[in-house]
Design a protein around this motif. Structure first.
Motif, PDB file in Angstrom:
ATOM      1  N   HIS A   1       0.825  -1.155  -0.032  1.00 31.80           N
ATOM      2  CA  HIS A   1      -0.087   0.089  -0.112  1.00 31.80           C
ATOM      3  C   HIS A   1       0.864   1.204  -0.179  1.00 31.80           C
ATOM      4  O   HIS A   1       1.949   1.181   0.619  1.00 31.80           O
ATOM      5  CB  HIS A   1      -0.943  -0.037   1.297  1.00 31.80           C
ATOM      6  N   PRO A   2       0.583   2.329  -0.629  1.00 32.37           N
ATOM      7  CA  PRO A   2       1.412   3.527  -0.867  1.00 32.37           C
ATOM      8  C   PRO A   2       1.487   4.263   0.500  1.00 32.37           C
ATOM      9  O   PRO A   2       2.341   5.002   0.750  1.00 32.37           O
ATOM     10  CB  PRO A   2       0.591   4.391  -1.892  1.00 32.37           C
ATOM     11  N   ALA A   3       0.939   3.866   1.457  1.00 32.45           N
ATOM     12  CA  ALA A   3       0.827   4.345   2.569  1.00 32.45           C
ATOM     13  C   ALA A   3       2.161   4.136   3.565  1.00 32.45           C
ATOM     14  O   ALA A   3       2.677   4.575   4.780  1.00 32.45           O
ATOM     15  CB  ALA A   3      -0.262   4.338   3.696  1.00 32.45           C
ATOM     16  N   LEU A   4       2.956   3.009   3.056  1.00 33.33           N
ATOM     17  CA  LEU A   4       4.182   2.541   3.543  1.00 33.33           C
ATOM     18  C   LEU A   4       3.864   1.967   5.031  1.00 33.33           C
ATOM     19  O   LEU A   4       4.490   2.465   5.956  1.00 33.33           O
ATOM     20  CB  LEU A   4       5.345   3.666   3.743  1.00 33.33           C
ATOM     21  N   ILE A   5       2.860   1.283   5.003  1.00 36.67           N
ATOM     22  CA  ILE A   5       2.446   0.902   6.325  1.00 36.67           C
ATOM     23  C   ILE A   5       3.818  -0.208   6.943  1.00 36.67           C
ATOM     24  O   ILE A   5       4.357  -0.945   6.205  1.00 36.67           O
ATOM     25  CB  ILE A   5       1.229  -0.349   6.260  1.00 36.67           C
ATOM     26  N   GLN A   6       3.731  -0.063   8.093  1.00 38.99           N
ATOM     27  CA  GLN A   6       4.984  -0.581   8.937  1.00 38.99           C
ATOM     28  C   GLN A   6       4.167  -1.487  10.037  1.00 38.99           C
ATOM     29  O   GLN A   6       3.737  -1.476  11.024  1.00 38.99           O
ATOM     30  CB  GLN A   6       5.783   0.297   9.850  1.00 38.99           C
ATOM     31  N   PRO A   7       4.394  -3.029   9.307  1.00 37.69           N
ATOM     32  CA  PRO A   7       3.713  -4.049  10.307  1.00 37.69           C
ATOM     33  C   PRO A   7       4.516  -4.298  11.714  1.00 37.69           C
ATOM     34  O   PRO A   7       5.757  -4.381  11.631  1.00 37.69           O
ATOM     35  CB  PRO A   7       3.819  -5.224   9.398  1.00 37.69           C
ATOM     36  N   VAL A   8       3.685  -4.649  12.732  1.00 36.93           N
ATOM     37  CA  VAL A   8       4.271  -4.906  13.970  1.00 36.93           C
ATOM     38  C   VAL A   8       4.006  -6.520  14.529  1.00 36.93           C
ATOM     39  O   VAL A   8       2.725  -6.682  14.601  1.00 36.93           O
ATOM     40  CB  VAL A   8       3.692  -3.966  15.104  1.00 36.93           C
ATOM     41  N   ILE A   9       5.088  -7.208  13.805  1.00 38.59           N
ATOM     42  CA  ILE A   9       4.758  -8.612  14.215  1.00 38.59           C
ATOM     43  C   ILE A   9       4.567  -9.231  15.480  1.00 38.59           C
ATOM     44  O   ILE A   9       5.488  -8.643  16.041  1.00 38.59           O
ATOM     45  CB  ILE A   9       5.650  -9.386  12.961  1.00 38.59           C
ATOM     46  N   GLY A  10       3.642 -10.000  15.777  1.00 40.53           N
ATOM     47  CA  GLY A  10       3.485 -10.183  17.192  1.00 40.53           C
ATOM     48  C   GLY A  10       3.959 -11.634  17.612  1.00 40.53           C
ATOM     49  O   GLY A  10       3.982 -11.878  18.970  1.00 40.53           O
TER      50      GLY A  10
END
Length: 325
Positions: free
Chosen positions: A278-287
């Protein structure tokens, strides 16, 4: 103007974040054990091995033990603190002798929470502090006073929020000169409101979407880094799919497996790559705290760059379970 990742503020260049809620043992007040410390060390080592240099905490995780065992890892690994970014959260209070479970953005609680986090982590400064969930009784001027105190004391470098909509961020921001640089939200192939909110404008189906109107666009415009919690959806599409899962889940898990095989990568990389495309450059926080699953995420950024529009939509439409409007 295209949103910049967190490195825009010289905070982090890590596209993935390791969420530390799984560290510290059980959700009780029993002391953590040496086995808990070893588990934390193995998770941190796995994260570092794939380029993750940012770690996400909260004062409530494992009733404080997540931060405590992480602090022990830092103590046993001199020099590690200077190589990583530490983010924590405050504002949620469990039921106690003073009242029920509640949210608390009072100045006293925010300051006390940060002091507790710093003590448990064994550090002098948090790189980022997030306000965990919106407090209905929040007073922007009071929150701003707490932020100013923390900034001037050197206890927190930058600030952000979690689980907040546009109006709530604006409400708090108008009183504080410190910009909120993060908004952490639940987002995954299983939690699609953030996409549906965009797709269902002027559609009856949009009346059942409750993500927050304009939130994605607002965060991108204001250079607020969007972080996603729960991005792997507890492995729902990457190996933990129940046999009796709904048809759209089973179909999507199958599609994820097929794409992973075709691209010679892992299902985790496909699931995360879909978010990061996604263009928002989402930063996943993997749990996950499982070293193997952490390492399985290594290829996510590359897969995001390779994912075509058609592949992205194939995953989205499959997971939503109905055709596009």
């Amino acid at each position: 103007m295209k949103q910049q990742p967190l490195s825009h503020w010289d905070i982090s260049t890590s596209r993935l974040v390791l969420g530390c809620m799984g560290l510290g043992g059980e959700w009780n007040r029993d002391p953590y054990t040496e086995a808990d410390v070893k588990k934390a060390e193995e998770a941190v080592e796995a994260a570092l091995s794939i380029g993750i240099s940012m770690f996400d905490h909260a004062d409530i995780y494992r009733i404080g033990k997540a931060e405590s065992v992480f602090g022990e890892v830092l103590k046993r690994n001199p020099g590690l603190r200077e190589k990583i970014v530490i983010q924590s959260k405050c504002g949620i209070r469990f039921a106690d002798g003073s009242g029920p479970g509640r949210f608390d953005f009072s100045k006293e609680h925010i300051l006390a929470s940060v002091d507790g986090s710093l003590q448990r982590l064994g550090i002098d400064t948090l790189d980022i502090l997030l306000l965990h969930r919106p407090d209905p009784l929040m007073e922007p001027e009071v929150v701003a006073e707490a932020i100013q105190t923390l900034r001037e004391s050197g206890k927190v470098r930058r600030f952000g929020v979690s689980n907040m909509n546009v109006s709530q961020i604006r409400f708090l921001q108008q009183a504080s000169p410190e910009p909120f640089i993060v908004n952490q939200l639940e987002m995954s192939l299983a939690k699609l409101d953030w996409v549906d909110q965009t797709v269902h404008v002027n559609q009856k189906a949009g009346t059942s979407v409750h993500f927050g109107e304009g939130l994605m666009e607002f965060c991108q415009t204001e250079h607020i880094q969007i972080q996603s919690w729960g991005p792997l959806a507890k492995g729902l599409f990457s190996g933990q799919t129940p046999e009796d899962a709904p048809e759209n889940v089973l179909a999507t898990a199958k599609l994820v497996q097929e794409l992973a095989a075709a691209k010679e990568t892992t299902p985790e990389a496909i699931v995360l790559g879909w978010l990061m495309r996604h263009p928002a450059l989402i930063q996943p926080v993997i749990g996950t705290a499982n070293p193997g699953r952490i390492r399985a995420c290594a290829d996510a950024e590359r897969q995001a760059s390779l994912m075509t529009r058609e592949e992205w939509y194939a995953l989205y439409v499959s997971s939503r379970g109905v055709p596009m409007p």
